[in-house]
Design an enzyme around this catalytic site. Structure first.
Site, PDB file in Angstrom:
ATOM      1  N   LYS A  45       0.857  -1.192   0.000  1.00 53.17           N
ATOM      2  CA  LYS A  45       0.000   0.000   0.000  1.00 53.17           C
ATOM      3  C   LYS A  45       0.889   1.236   0.000  1.00 53.17           C
ATOM      4  O   LYS A  45       1.623   1.488   0.960  1.00 53.17           O
ATOM      5  CB  LYS A  45      -0.927  -0.010   1.216  1.00 53.17           C
ATOM      6  CG  LYS A  45      -1.887   1.171   1.275  1.00 53.17           C
ATOM      7  CD  LYS A  45      -2.785   1.050   2.499  1.00 53.17           C
ATOM      8  CE  LYS A  45      -3.777   2.200   2.590  1.00 53.17           C
ATOM      9  NZ  LYS A  45      -4.624   2.094   3.808  1.00 53.17           N
TER      10      LYS A  45
ATOM     11  N   LYS B 253      -2.084  -1.680  -3.854  1.00 48.97           N
ATOM     12  CA  LYS B 253      -2.896  -0.461  -3.855  1.00 48.97           C
ATOM     13  C   LYS B 253      -1.985   0.748  -3.932  1.00 48.97           C
ATOM     14  O   LYS B 253      -1.057   0.865  -3.122  1.00 48.97           O
ATOM     15  CB  LYS B 253      -3.735  -0.434  -2.575  1.00 48.97           C
ATOM     16  CG  LYS B 253      -4.603   0.814  -2.426  1.00 48.97           C
ATOM     17  CD  LYS B 253      -5.330   0.820  -1.078  1.00 48.97           C
ATOM     18  CE  LYS B 253      -6.230   2.054  -0.982  1.00 48.97           C
ATOM     19  NZ  LYS B 253      -6.856   2.158   0.350  1.00 48.97           N
TER      20      LYS B 253
END
Length: 328
Positions: free
Chosen positions: A197, A250
């Site tokens: 992330k 992500k």
């Protein structure tokens, strides 16, 4: 003409030929659809920066989920948006048995028992400072935050969540959550870790939807530097060693190279998170008539599959499901 060359166009000569030879396919079963739940009654608030995405109160939630199920989508992820006055410095609402996500999960599982319900496991929506852990003297503390994240995961599993998806990026968070779930008797509940992330500018519209903008500083001390590639493999390896069952990358669109690296390195399901900024840009361009929304969305989604994604978490899930159904 005595020239030798390959005839690649032979295999592109018709729609049926191209369909037969297509290497990657988008299926409605690939999608996870995000849903935002708010307190109150008869509330359906459109997120201003995300056209077509709404916050729903619990009394309107089942109608939204019914539409999702009717389109053939098998999975949703729930994000809770508590009242501002209910937020505190440790995010109590995240792990309270009567928190907004816990109530939403019980409601959805009762009405749609076969639907996979994924719970986003973080503190940022529930803390008054907007960070994903405990804050002391302006610093986000790692180890004291782990206990609260484990408590949150256990409370979500008790409510009926099928998958726990921790998104906080604290070191050791998968270990803490796996241990907490196992000790509570939830050894069967998998962890879908936001292992890779990045501290991305593409999250802005989500923070409008979840009301989770940090009240000071940023999240760069715990989310990854967008310039880094090898770090992604270290993060994924750590989470798998600690017990993660899925790996999320992500954002998705600007990180397709990372997604391919992770897929090549690890034989586990990879989830592409097609984030809010990616959604908002296409919606804005389509609204202005600059792009063909359907064509560009489907091309974007197939690029994620080509890069190695097994699953796609996307705000376009309902639109894409309709388009796929129309093509049948």
């Amino acid at each position: 003409m005595d020239i030798q060359f390959d005839r690649h166009r032979r295999l592109r000569s018709s729609a049926n030929m191209r369909a037969m030879l297509r290497e990657n396919h988008i299926r409605v079963e690939d999608f996870i659809y995000p849903i935002f739940i708010v307190e109150g009654e008869n509330t359906k608030n459109e997120v201003s920066s995300m056209p077509g995405v709404f916050q729903f109160s619990l009394d309107l939630l089942n109608k939204e989920v019914e539409e999702v199920v009717s389109l053939g989508i098998k999975s949703v992820i729930l994000f809770g948006v508590p009242n501002q006055e209910d937020k505190d410095e440790v995010g109590t609402g995240a792990f309270h048995d009567h928190g907004i996500v816990q109530r939403a999960t019980r409601q959805v599982k009762e009405a749609f028992p076969d639907l996979l319900v994924i719970a986003d496991t973080c503190l940022c929506e529930y803390t008054d400072h907007g960070h994903c852990g405990i804050v002391e003297y302006g610093k986000i503390l790692n180890d004291p935050s782990l206990e609260l994240l484990a408590k949150t995961a256990v409370s979500q599993a008790k409510a009926g969540a099928d998958i726990i998806a921790p998104s906080n990026m604290m070191d050791g968070f998968v270990t803490a959550i796996r241990q907490g779930l196992d000790e509570a008797g939830f050894e069967h509940i998998p962890i879908m870790s936001y292992a890779v992330k990045y501290a991305s500018a593409f999250y802005g519209p989500f923070r409008d939807a979840a009301q989770s903008t940090p009240q000071f500083g940023d999240r760069k001390t715990y989310q990854m530097d967008p310039a880094n590639r090898e770090e992604a493999l270290r993060e994924a390896q750590s989470d798998l060693d600690e017990g993660a069952d899925f790996i999320i990358v992500k954002p998705a669109l600007s990180y397709l190279d990372i997604m391919r690296d992770v897929k090549n390195q690890f034989n586990v399901p990879i989830v592409a998170y097609n984030v809010s900024g990616e959604y908002a840009m296409i919606k804005a361009a389509a609204a202005n008539g600059w792009v063909d929304e359907k064509a560009i969305v489907m091309e974007m989604l197939v690029s994620m599959k080509r890069a190695g994604a097994d699953i796609i978490l996307t705000y376009f899930a309902k639109d894409a499901a309709r388009w796929l159904k129309d093509e049948q």
